[in-house]
Design a protein around this motif. Sequence first.
Motif, mmCIF file in Angstrom:
data_model
loop_
_atom_site.group_PDB
_atom_site.id
_atom_site.type_symbol
_atom_site.label_atom_id
_atom_site.label_comp_id
_atom_site.label_asym_id
_atom_site.label_seq_id
_atom_site.Cartn_x
_atom_site.Cartn_y
_atom_site.Cartn_z
ATOM 1 N N TYR A 177 -66.369 -11.753 47.595
ATOM 2 C CA TYR A 177 -65.412 -12.831 47.904
ATOM 3 C C TYR A 177 -65.769 -14.046 47.035
ATOM 4 N N ALA A 178 -65.533 -13.917 45.736
ATOM 5 C CA ALA A 178 -65.855 -14.961 44.752
ATOM 6 C C ALA A 178 -65.323 -14.514 43.403
ATOM 7 N N VAL A 179 -65.183 -15.483 42.515
ATOM 8 C CA VAL A 179 -64.816 -15.159 41.140
ATOM 9 C C VAL A 179 -66.074 -14.741 40.374
ATOM 10 N N GLY A 180 -67.146 -15.536 40.556
ATOM 11 C CA GLY A 180 -68.417 -15.211 39.896
ATOM 12 C C GLY A 180 -69.077 -14.046 40.613
ATOM 13 N N TYR A 181 -69.819 -13.218 39.859
ATOM 14 C CA TYR A 181 -70.509 -12.081 40.506
ATOM 15 C C TYR A 181 -71.946 -11.985 40.010
ATOM 16 N N PRO A 237 -70.386 -29.984 47.597
ATOM 17 C CA PRO A 237 -71.143 -28.794 48.022
ATOM 18 C C PRO A 237 -70.457 -27.449 47.761
ATOM 19 N N HIS A 238 -70.312 -27.087 46.508
ATOM 20 C CA HIS A 238 -69.729 -25.798 46.098
ATOM 21 C C HIS A 238 -68.391 -25.544 46.817
ATOM 22 N N ILE A 239 -67.475 -26.491 46.633
ATOM 23 C CA ILE A 239 -66.174 -26.399 47.316
ATOM 24 C C ILE A 239 -64.995 -26.364 46.337
ATOM 25 N N LEU A 259 -70.488 -12.336 50.012
ATOM 26 C CA LEU A 259 -70.244 -13.699 49.539
ATOM 27 C C LEU A 259 -71.209 -13.987 48.401
ATOM 28 N N LEU A 260 -70.962 -15.051 47.672
ATOM 29 C CA LEU A 260 -71.803 -15.329 46.510
ATOM 30 C C LEU A 260 -73.230 -15.692 46.897
ATOM 31 N N THR A 261 -73.448 -15.990 48.178
ATOM 32 C CA THR A 261 -74.804 -16.304 48.651
ATOM 33 C C THR A 261 -75.589 -15.037 49.013
ATOM 34 N N ALA A 313 -55.929 -16.518 49.442
ATOM 35 C CA ALA A 313 -55.652 -15.568 48.350
ATOM 36 C C ALA A 313 -56.891 -14.716 48.062
ATOM 37 N N MET A 314 -58.072 -15.349 48.079
ATOM 38 C CA MET A 314 -59.318 -14.598 47.827
ATOM 39 C C MET A 314 -59.527 -13.538 48.907
ATOM 40 N N SER A 315 -59.215 -13.902 50.142
ATOM 41 C CA SER A 315 -59.380 -12.972 51.259
ATOM 42 C C SER A 315 -58.464 -11.759 51.073
ATOM 43 N N ALA A 359 -69.129 -24.550 37.459
ATOM 44 C CA ALA A 359 -69.344 -23.131 37.139
ATOM 45 C C ALA A 359 -70.477 -22.557 37.996
ATOM 46 N N ARG A 360 -71.695 -22.666 37.509
ATOM 47 C CA ARG A 360 -72.865 -22.238 38.265
ATOM 48 C C ARG A 360 -74.013 -23.182 37.899
ATOM 49 N N GLY A 361 -74.831 -23.510 38.890
ATOM 50 C CA GLY A 361 -75.926 -24.456 38.675
ATOM 51 C C GLY A 361 -76.828 -24.124 37.495
HETATM 52 C C1 GLV Z 1 -67.219 -19.606 43.494
HETATM 53 O O1 GLV Z 1 -68.145 -20.180 43.013
HETATM 54 C C2 GLV Z 1 -66.696 -18.381 42.994
HETATM 55 O O2 GLV Z 1 -67.281 -17.799 42.089
HETATM 56 O O3 GLV Z 1 -65.655 -17.942 43.503
#
Ligand code: GLV
Length: 331
Positions: free
Chosen positions: A79-83, A296-298, A56-58, A308-310, A243-245
């Motif tokens: 499991y995220a768009v950002g990496y 909260p990052h939703i 996960l992104l965390t 779909a991400m899964s 996007a990202r903090g």
């Molecule tokens: C969420 O922040 C993502 O990158 O999917």
Amino acid sequence: MKLAKPRVFVTRPIPGPGITMLKKKGYRVEIQPKEINISKTALIKAVKQYDAIITLLTNRIDKDVMNSATPQLKVISNYAVGYDNIDIETAKKKSIIIANTPCKEVSEAVAEHTFALILALSRRIVEADAFMRANKYHGWDANLMIGRSLNTLTLGVIGLGNIGKMVVHMAVKGMGMNVLYTDRKRDMTFEKEYGARFCTQEKLLKTANVISLHVPLCPSTRHLINKKTLRLMKHDALLINTARGPVVDETAILHALYAKKLGGYALDVLECEPHIDCNPNDRYEFKELKNVVMTPHIASASATARDAMSTIAAESIIAVFQGKTPIHKVV
Ligand code: GLV
Ligand code: GLV
């Protein structure tokens, strides 16, 4: 000899479709069951034990974690768009495939959330809701909580990726907004279709009434919104960050908001996530401001998008073990 089925580790529970797909293929899936962010030690253990990991992104898959991986680990499916949580360079050196989960469903969900935030700020929805709950409404008033109509405003989109494009689509087709955009490259076909205009970042910051960030976090976008760039913006401009903090300097934004040099800030991501305040000791706080809206990052948290991400996260893993290149391979 029959090869053992791949062992897949999932760092935290995710929606089911992808897990079901992997299990149907006979893959041995182990899901860390708790809604917690696992430790670096646990990540290091995982990269030594499994053939594939869904992160996960965390989860920070930094150099130490990546360098601990044994050749058994073939793919990390984020499991995220950002990496930005993954050390891509080290992954490349070690030939570990990294994949992410961009798709139409996520772009739509994030663009919708972006509009939820734009509307919340421009029509003062959160402030109005608090007003109602505090029993302050005593009758209709022609001057109560005047906001701004979106079709009188220019939207500036920074980053015309899939999400940025979906935001422009909704802005133009749904809200009748004027659109400016910046990106590393121009897209003439897209400009023609939507009447969006390409311009320099400086022009966009100076001209737009609503500015929405849709760039990935990387060294060139870190603190893209800072003291200097904020100074270019209109004093009543609304800034939206799904996007990202760290793409923004929150301290600079807080200063601009307190000085009334920025009209409002709506955020779904935080610079020091999950902390709302990077500097708890200063006297500036997002929580104190009516023209700040926070979620909260939703942004991608619609059931459709998360399912779909899964599915995509699982498809990437299956592709690798079938000797194919995952569609959403990063490296
Ligand atoms: C969420 O922040 C993502 O990158 O999917
Ligand atoms: C990815 O989907 C992006 O918007 O860049």
